[in-house]
Scaffold this active site. Sequence first.
Site, short mmCIF file in Angstrom:
data_model
loop_
_atom_site.label_atom_id
_atom_site.label_comp_id
_atom_site.label_asym_id
_atom_site.label_seq_id
_atom_site.Cartn_x
_atom_site.Cartn_y
_atom_site.Cartn_z
N GLU A 1 -4.26 2.08 2.90
CA GLU A 1 -3.45 2.46 4.28
C GLU A 1 -3.09 3.74 4.56
O GLU A 1 -3.49 4.43 5.44
CB GLU A 1 -2.27 1.44 4.37
N ARG A 2 -2.50 4.32 3.33
CA ARG A 2 -2.13 5.76 3.63
C ARG A 2 -3.43 6.75 3.51
O ARG A 2 -3.10 7.90 4.29
CB ARG A 2 -1.07 6.05 2.46
#
Length: 395
Positions: A242-243
């Site tokens: 996600e990051r």
Amino acid sequence: MLFTEEHDALRRTIRQFIDREINPHVDEWEAAGTFPMHELFRKAGDLGLLGISKPEAYGGMGLDYSYSIVAAEEFGTVHCGGVPMAIGVQTDMCTPALARFGSDALREEFLRPAISGEWVGCIGVSETGGGSDVASIRTTARKDGDDYVINGSKMWITNSPSADFICLLANTSDGKPHSNKSLIMVPMNTPGISLSQPLDKLGMRSSETAQVFFDSVRVPRRYLLGQEGAGFMMQMVQFQEERLFGAANILKGLEHCIGSTIAYCKERQTFGQPLINNQVIHFRLAELQTEIECLRALVYQATEQYVAGKDVTQLASMAKLKAGRLGREVTDACLQYWGGMGYMWDNPVARAYRDVRLVSIGGGADEIMLGIICKLMGTLPGKRPASPTQREGTQ
């Protein structure tokens, strides 16, 4: 990273898809506060764009994660943040743990339709009292025979109004906060699930976001991902993708801000010369472009190590931190050079200014990223033992 012709072909496919299916409609979708998610996801699924690094056995391309980062970067050319964020939720937030830890049956039931775009997914972690502090979530999933019975609520859940399933983090026991949580796949049409009205957000206007409520929601225990109690660990692994997606996705959007600002400053005349001739402006834009390239290098380095099977928690956290802060810096500077035109709601830089503010909040706030980095650097202070007075006060 050493990009191949296959990487370049993927870039071209995504750019064509964006130019044909997304950017011509962005202004309309932003005004409406929604976009035709199932229709768009099905078209993306037909091109294989929702399962780039997912297993071929379930309809994915089976490519390494460098291809997913190429996709994330190209989706940054969408003229808003909401649509790429919705796509990122599908590809890099609610399905990585499913692909890695899910049983064959779960992957067949949930991952295959997510990759094809037939189903829309969302991720259920944040709560009103536990956003970045994942350990403090209160939603519970209690065992009852062969089922889990889920009670609680999740807040700021992107895609939820249109979602077919949610990858839910819930407390499945009364143990310690880091070992009492599990990830559970939950169909959104299960009785007992309800949603708030769509949330009225500062930015990301075209993405759908709502609060999700669970009132004695009953699902089979076979919907558990991996082992019970391993949910916190699996979600931390899921956060890495996600990051990295978020950091990669912001790159070309920031470059678009700089490019459009340069074009405007060449046309805008002040005191008998183009605005761009002011050294304070062209020097500042050169500095910001350099910062973007530094962030790109960090994202690529983290991606190389992730593909090699290394733990990139520190690098991914650094990239996420830098992306959020640089996003604010670039859009604020560019908006300033547009002057009064930059303050208009429909100005593309103003839209980016609103949209990128989320990057420093969602997926773990800047302060959480700093805490992770400090912990891995060995500089984060441990919890101090309570003094005798403090201990007495708790008795």
